[in-house]
Enzyme design. Structure first.
Site, PDB file in Angstrom:
ATOM      1  N   HIS A 124       0.824  -1.203   0.000  1.00  0.00           N
ATOM      2  CA  HIS A 124       0.000   0.000   0.000  1.00  0.00           C
ATOM      3  C   HIS A 124       0.861   1.257   0.000  1.00  0.00           C
ATOM      4  CE1 HIS A 124      -3.883  -1.716   0.194  1.00  0.00           C
ATOM      5  NE2 HIS A 124      -3.907  -2.065   1.461  1.00  0.00           N
ATOM      6  N   ARG A 144      -8.644   3.657  -8.503  1.00  0.00           N
ATOM      7  CA  ARG A 144     -10.109   3.689  -8.526  1.00  0.00           C
ATOM      8  C   ARG A 144     -10.565   5.126  -8.294  1.00  0.00           C
ATOM      9  NH1 ARG A 144     -13.890   0.423  -4.085  1.00  0.00           N
ATOM     10  NH2 ARG A 144     -15.828   0.484  -5.283  1.00  0.00           N
ATOM     11  N   SER A 152     -15.555   3.904   0.542  1.00  0.00           N
ATOM     12  CA  SER A 152     -15.225   2.530   0.899  1.00  0.00           C
ATOM     13  C   SER A 152     -14.260   2.514   2.086  1.00  0.00           C
ATOM     14  CB  SER A 152     -14.609   1.832  -0.315  1.00  0.00           C
ATOM     15  OG  SER A 152     -14.268   0.504  -0.007  1.00  0.00           O
TER      16      SER A 152
HETATM   17  P1  A3P Z   1     -16.775  -1.170  -1.834  1.00  0.00           P
HETATM   18  O1  A3P Z   1     -16.543  -0.804  -0.398  1.00  0.00           O
HETATM   19  O2  A3P Z   1     -17.040   0.030  -2.701  1.00  0.00           O
HETATM   20  O3  A3P Z   1     -17.810  -2.227  -2.007  1.00  0.00           O
HETATM   21  P2  A3P Z   1      -9.615  -3.363  -1.336  1.00  0.00           P
HETATM   22  O4  A3P Z   1      -9.697  -4.765  -1.815  1.00  0.00           O
HETATM   23  O5  A3P Z   1      -8.566  -2.567  -2.012  1.00  0.00           O
HETATM   24  O6  A3P Z   1      -9.579  -3.297   0.145  1.00  0.00           O
HETATM   25  O7  A3P Z   1     -10.968  -2.675  -1.825  1.00  0.00           O
HETATM   26  C1  A3P Z   1     -12.200  -3.107  -1.341  1.00  0.00           C
HETATM   27  C2  A3P Z   1     -13.287  -2.713  -2.330  1.00  0.00           C
HETATM   28  O8  A3P Z   1     -13.264  -3.622  -3.434  1.00  0.00           O
HETATM   29  C3  A3P Z   1     -14.653  -2.788  -1.714  1.00  0.00           C
HETATM   30  O9  A3P Z   1     -15.412  -1.783  -2.393  1.00  0.00           O
HETATM   31  C4  A3P Z   1     -15.070  -4.200  -2.084  1.00  0.00           C
HETATM   32  O10 A3P Z   1     -16.448  -4.430  -2.053  1.00  0.00           O
HETATM   33  C5  A3P Z   1     -14.517  -4.304  -3.494  1.00  0.00           C
HETATM   34  N1  A3P Z   1     -14.279  -5.698  -3.916  1.00  0.00           N
HETATM   35  C6  A3P Z   1     -13.716  -6.695  -3.217  1.00  0.00           C
HETATM   36  N2  A3P Z   1     -13.663  -7.818  -3.935  1.00  0.00           N
HETATM   37  C7  A3P Z   1     -14.195  -7.530  -5.134  1.00  0.00           C
HETATM   38  C8  A3P Z   1     -14.446  -8.301  -6.325  1.00  0.00           C
HETATM   39  N3  A3P Z   1     -14.120  -9.594  -6.406  1.00  0.00           N
HETATM   40  N4  A3P Z   1     -15.010  -7.670  -7.374  1.00  0.00           N
HETATM   41  C9  A3P Z   1     -15.349  -6.369  -7.303  1.00  0.00           C
HETATM   42  N5  A3P Z   1     -15.150  -5.602  -6.215  1.00  0.00           N
HETATM   43  C10 A3P Z   1     -14.586  -6.171  -5.140  1.00  0.00           C
END
Ligand code: A3P
Length: 314
Positions: A124, A144, A152
């Site tokens: 990160h 994003r 999020s």
């Molecule tokens: P939201 O909170 O907008 O739903 P990270 O993985 O970097 O921590 O980011 C998490 C975000 O990615 C969350 O967004 C989560 O729901 C989404 N996310 C996790 N897995 C996913 C998948 N397989 N496809 C699409 N989005 C996904």
């Protein structure tokens, strides 16, 4: 060795006493270390990375700002790279959260052992916080829409926030985010640190947008495969391998697995995260349900100003 480790601890102590301090989202305080806001533990781990991490030219890194799609990309990269090791009916990701597939540099224990080559790591940290020697490896950077990232992240961090701290309101989180103060932020400088590296070493960095993965997951899988040195063959295309990978890693599939509904992931010995919190909605534009028109405009204006002339559009 011990002496080196003790020196790091001393340096860390000194940094924490002297660096500019700001509000944290999960922990109480963040510290501005070389332009980025980090929790104390991550600063220490950054010092450890610089001392102990030995990069290899075959290494592949997934870099991202928090909540930009890191979990999804971990799943996609891991299953694409290791598609000959598992079958789609009995896959590692059926029993393990994507975060178990490969570790964050920030939470490694040293020395690093037990990896097959090419090694996969996630981070990160902004590019400028990481050792130069890592440029010999390859980076996938996922970004994003900052408005979706902000929402999020606020929801995610609120769940993890230390119980002895008062809750962080959306208004406060918004203000902090815009001023750059959030774990690993500022968001825009983070993206730009990798974008600059991308301009310098275009073959070594693959920029991926969350929105692009949502719209064209198969195209992204093909790109990832080629970038990681294992292009999808014609035979695999005919067998529908790309479709299988996309299906395996889909929000729908992963979020309904027992391990992701009930399991817990540990990061170092400090942070424990319930796997289901990694799967919230997984949509584009959910910020509309949280941010006012004014808030939207402010984020968009910052994005425009920070990225202007760079060639990057978010
Ligand atoms: P939201 O909170 O907008 O739903 P990270 O993985 O970097 O921590 O980011 C998490 C975000 O990615 C969350 O967004 C989560 O729901 C989404 N996310 C996790 N897995 C996913 C998948 N397989 N496809 C699409 N989005 C996904």
């Amino acid at each position: 060795d011990d002496m080196e480790y003790n020196k790091i601890c001393e340096k860390h102590k000194h940094l924490i006493e002297t660096l500019p301090k700001g509000n944290g989202w999960r922990v109480q305080h963040l510290y501005n270390y070389n332009g980025f806001w980090l929790p104390p533990m991550i600063i220490k781990n950054n010092l450890l990375i610089h001392t102990y991490f030995k990069s290899q030219p075959t290494d592949i890194y997934l870099a991202s700002f928090m909540k930009s799609g890191n979990t999804w990309l971990k799943a996609l990269m891991f299953s694409t790279l290791n598609r000959h090791r598992y079958t789609f009916s009995n896959h590692f990701l059926h029993k393990h959260n994507p975060h178990s597939a490969f570790p964050f540099l920030e939470f490694l224990s040293y020395p690093v052992t037990g990896f097959t080559v090419p090694r996969l790591f996630a981070t990160h940290s902004a590019r400028t916080l990481l050792p130069d020697c890592m440029s010999s490896g390859r980076f996938v950077y996922v970004c994003r829409d900052p408005k979706d990232v902000l929402v999020s992240k606020w929801l995610f961090m609120s769940r993890l926030r230390a119980k002895d701290l008062p809750p962080l309101s959306l208004e406060d989180a918004f203000e902090l985010f815009c001023r750059g103060v959030s774990e690993y932020g500022p968001y825009w400088e983070h993206v730009m640190s990798y974008w600059r590296a991308n301009l310098e070493y275009p073959d070594k960095i693959l920029f991926v947008k969350y929105e692009e993965v949502k719209k064209h997951p198969e195209v992204v899988v093909r790109k990832l495969a080629a970038f990681m040195g294992k292009p999808i063959t014609e035979e695999e295309e005919e067998k529908g391998v790309v479709r299988e990978i996309v299906k395996l890693c889909s929000f729908e599939n992963l979020s309904n697995l027992d391990v992701n509904k009930n399991g817990v992931e540990k990061f170092g010995d400090m942070v424990e995260v319930e796997n289901h919190t990694y799967f919230r909605k997984g949509e584009i534009g959910d910020w509309k349900n949280y941010l006012s028109e004014e808030m939207k405009e402010r984020v968009d204006r910052i994005t425009y100003e920070k990225l202007r002339g760079s060639g990057l559009i978010l």
